[in-house]
Design an enzyme around this catalytic site. Structure first.
Site, PDB file in Angstrom:
ATOM      1  N   GLU A  92      59.720  40.863  40.522  1.00 50.89           N
ATOM      2  CA  GLU A  92      59.803  41.022  41.971  1.00 50.89           C
ATOM      3  C   GLU A  92      58.846  40.114  42.712  1.00 50.89           C
ATOM      4  OE1 GLU A  92      60.090  45.837  41.544  1.00 50.89           O
ATOM      5  OE2 GLU A  92      58.393  44.903  42.517  1.00 50.89           O
ATOM      6  N   CYS A 131      53.683  37.957  47.853  1.00 45.87           N
ATOM      7  CA  CYS A 131      53.127  38.666  46.707  1.00 45.87           C
ATOM      8  C   CYS A 131      54.006  38.344  45.496  1.00 45.87           C
ATOM      9  CB  CYS A 131      53.167  40.157  47.048  1.00 45.87           C
ATOM     10  SG  CYS A 131      52.664  41.209  45.719  1.00 45.87           S
ATOM     11  N   CYS A 143      54.030  45.122  32.430  1.00 35.93           N
ATOM     12  CA  CYS A 143      52.577  44.987  32.270  1.00 35.93           C
ATOM     13  C   CYS A 143      52.142  45.903  31.143  1.00 35.93           C
ATOM     14  CB  CYS A 143      51.863  45.372  33.561  1.00 35.93           C
ATOM     15  SG  CYS A 143      50.063  45.141  33.465  1.00 35.93           S
ATOM     16  N   CYS A 163      48.225  51.351  33.763  1.00 37.14           N
ATOM     17  CA  CYS A 163      47.563  52.139  34.815  1.00 37.14           C
ATOM     18  C   CYS A 163      48.516  53.268  35.217  1.00 37.14           C
ATOM     19  CB  CYS A 163      47.216  51.265  36.012  1.00 37.14           C
ATOM     20  SG  CYS A 163      46.201  49.848  35.551  1.00 37.14           S
ATOM     21  N   CYS A 188      50.852  53.228  38.514  1.00 40.57           N
ATOM     22  CA  CYS A 188      51.570  51.984  38.825  1.00 40.57           C
ATOM     23  C   CYS A 188      52.936  51.976  38.142  1.00 40.57           C
ATOM     24  CB  CYS A 188      50.721  50.802  38.365  1.00 40.57           C
ATOM     25  SG  CYS A 188      51.604  49.232  38.383  1.00 40.57           S
ATOM     26  N   GLY A 226      52.555  42.691  36.806  1.00 34.96           N
ATOM     27  CA  GLY A 226      51.816  42.033  35.738  1.00 34.96           C
ATOM     28  C   GLY A 226      50.346  41.826  36.019  1.00 34.96           C
ATOM     29  N   GLU A 227      49.608  41.548  34.950  1.00 34.68           N
ATOM     30  CA  GLU A 227      48.174  41.288  35.041  1.00 34.68           C
ATOM     31  C   GLU A 227      47.959  39.780  34.853  1.00 34.68           C
ATOM     32  OE1 GLU A 227      45.204  42.563  35.853  1.00 34.68           O
ATOM     33  OE2 GLU A 227      44.490  40.600  35.190  1.00 34.68           O
ATOM     34  N   SER A 280      44.547  38.821  41.657  1.00 35.12           N
ATOM     35  CA  SER A 280      44.133  40.222  41.604  1.00 35.12           C
ATOM     36  C   SER A 280      44.127  40.663  40.147  1.00 35.12           C
ATOM     37  CB  SER A 280      45.120  41.078  42.404  1.00 35.12           C
ATOM     38  OG  SER A 280      44.783  42.446  42.320  1.00 35.12           O
ATOM     39  N   SER A 300      40.637  45.178  41.137  1.00 37.16           N
ATOM     40  CA  SER A 300      41.234  46.495  41.400  1.00 37.16           C
ATOM     41  C   SER A 300      40.336  47.557  40.783  1.00 37.16           C
ATOM     42  CB  SER A 300      42.640  46.552  40.801  1.00 37.16           C
ATOM     43  OG  SER A 300      43.469  45.603  41.444  1.00 37.16           O
ATOM     44  N   LEU A 301      39.554  48.221  41.621  1.00 37.21           N
ATOM     45  CA  LEU A 301      38.518  49.125  41.107  1.00 37.21           C
ATOM     46  C   LEU A 301      39.035  50.569  40.982  1.00 37.21           C
ATOM     47  CD1 LEU A 301      35.525  48.927  40.242  1.00 37.21           C
ATOM     48  CD2 LEU A 301      34.911  49.660  42.554  1.00 37.21           C
ATOM     49  N   HIS A 302      39.445  51.153  42.062  1.00 36.56           N
ATOM     50  CA  HIS A 302      40.097  52.483  42.115  1.00 36.56           C
ATOM     51  C   HIS A 302      39.217  53.677  41.762  1.00 36.56           C
ATOM     52  CE1 HIS A 302      43.567  49.994  42.409  1.00 36.56           C
ATOM     53  NE2 HIS A 302      43.653  49.732  41.131  1.00 36.56           N
ATOM     54  N   ASN A 339      51.513  54.300  46.840  1.00 33.63           N
ATOM     55  CA  ASN A 339      52.952  54.394  46.984  1.00 33.63           C
ATOM     56  C   ASN A 339      53.434  55.259  45.824  1.00 33.63           C
ATOM     57  OD1 ASN A 339      55.028  53.289  48.688  1.00 33.63           O
ATOM     58  ND2 ASN A 339      54.003  51.312  48.460  1.00 33.63           N
ATOM     59  N   CYS A 378      54.268  47.644  43.538  1.00 30.81           N
ATOM     60  CA  CYS A 378      54.255  47.133  42.178  1.00 30.81           C
ATOM     61  C   CYS A 378      55.352  47.694  41.251  1.00 30.81           C
ATOM     62  CB  CYS A 378      52.880  47.547  41.665  1.00 30.81           C
ATOM     63  SG  CYS A 378      52.189  46.497  40.453  1.00 30.81           S
TER      64      CYS A 378
END
Ligand code: SAH
Ligand code: SF4
Length: 316
Positions: A46, A59, A66, A70, A73, A121-122, A151, A174-176, A250, A293
């Site tokens: 995407e 984006c 991935c 996580c 996600c 993806g990472e 990111s 990306s800490l979260h 989301n 994502c």
């Protein structure tokens, strides 16, 4: 190439163009456009285009799926399919550029001014191809490094390598979560590269590149939205002189997690600010088109939407 017969043009386009455009969706009164591309081997990815007053942000995806898993996600929930190659990564930018030239978003720049690796993806787990894609964007497509953001969920060796590259790209971490116990639950990779080490790597990046790092925080109701987490986040951001971006979750198909109600989102942001950090609440663009994502792909795979086949090449 309008002097070529249409059939030849179509065949050429298929050879040069790596994807079929399987779905195009628009939201936010046309200011957000999301594409689902499919490669000939079946891999689906995407890209999302968002028009603002002074920038048009694209984006993009760096992998199909991935492997990082996580919990919150959609991409992570569906697992890893394969890496994208550099051509497939820049094709997303080329497609968006061709689309914008033909269909500008009123009031926004008519080319992608910013590119963020925040799709599927990472990126730092696909380092060589992402590096080559960045090189192509800067050296061949005329973009500035400053307008490209990588990111990462925290692939520490990748952060150190990126710090040594010649281009001034931006880094988003990306800490979260502000403690390892919670972060390891949300982001399994944290068991390998814990917060303290990641923050040190991000500080190295900032010093080496002279560029501020941003910290991304996906806010989940009852999980990482309390005052302790806000204070912990602010302390990390202050040390790192980083900017914090908060985005409300989301919801995804395979997780019961929900975003906090609006007033709790605003309260969290106010706590972070009161504790002395710079923070922005990101808008959740394209909520009605699953623009988080991996969600469009998740839906297409589940067969909930009638997937519509479109021509293979961008209209020029
Ligand atoms: N793998 C990289 C880049 C892709 S994800 C990374 O994790 O940073 C891009 C951003 O989207 C990350 O900050 C990620 O935490 C966020 N994200 C993932 N799932 C989300 C969801 N369901 N709602 C809101 N943000 C999400
Ligand atoms: Fe992968 Fe990023 Fe999703 Fe985590 S948040 S599963 S690293 S795409």
């Amino acid at each position: 190439m309008t002097d070529l017969p249409e059939e030849v043009r179509d065949r050429l386009a298929e050879r040069l163009w790596p994807f079929a455009v399987e779905q195009t969706q628009a939201a936010d009164r046309g200011r957000t456009v999301k594409w689902l591309f499919r490669a000939p081997d079946g891999a689906a990815i995407e890209a999302v285009l968002m028009g603002y007053r002074r920038r048009t942000t694209l984006c993009i995806s760096s992998q199909a799926g991935c492997a990082m898993g996580c919990t919150f996600c959609a991409t992570g929930q569906f697992g890893f399919e394969r890496h994208l190659n550099a051509g497939e990564i820049v094709a997303q930018v080329a497609y968006a550029a061709a689309h914008l030239a033909a269909h500008p978003i009123p009031g926004s720049p008519d080319r992608p001014t910013n590119v963020v690796f925040m799709g599927m993806g990472e990126p730092l787990a696909n380092y060589e191809q992402v590096r080559e894609a960045i090189r192509l964007m800067i050296e061949e497509m005329g973009m500035s490094g400053r307008s490209i953001t990588v990111s990462t969920v925290g692939v520490l060796p990748g952060i150190l390598r990126l710090a040594d590259e010649p281009w001034p790209v931006r880094l988003a971490l990306s800490l979260h979560a502000a403690d390892d116990e919670l972060r390891s639950r949300l982001v399994p990779l944290n068991r390998r590269y814990p917060i303290e080490d990641l923050v040190a790597a991000a500080a190295h990046f900032r010093e080496r590149r002279g560029r501020r790092v941003s910290l991304e925080w996906t806010l989940i109701d009852g999980v990482n939205d309390d005052a302790d987490q806000a204070r912990g986040l602010a302390a990390i951001a202050r040390d790192l002189r980083a900017h914090v971006n908060v985005i409300a979750l989301n919801p995804t198909p395979l997780s019961p997690d929900r975003p906090p109600p609006g007033e709790r989102v605003r309260r969290f942001v106010a706590w972070v600010e009161a504790a002395g950090a710079n923070v922005t609440l990101r808008d959740t663009r394209g909520r009605d088109i699953d623009a988080a994502c991996g969600q469009l792909r998740a839906r297409a795979a589940g067969g909930q939407d009638g997937a519509e086949s479109r021509p293979a090449a961008p209209s020029k």
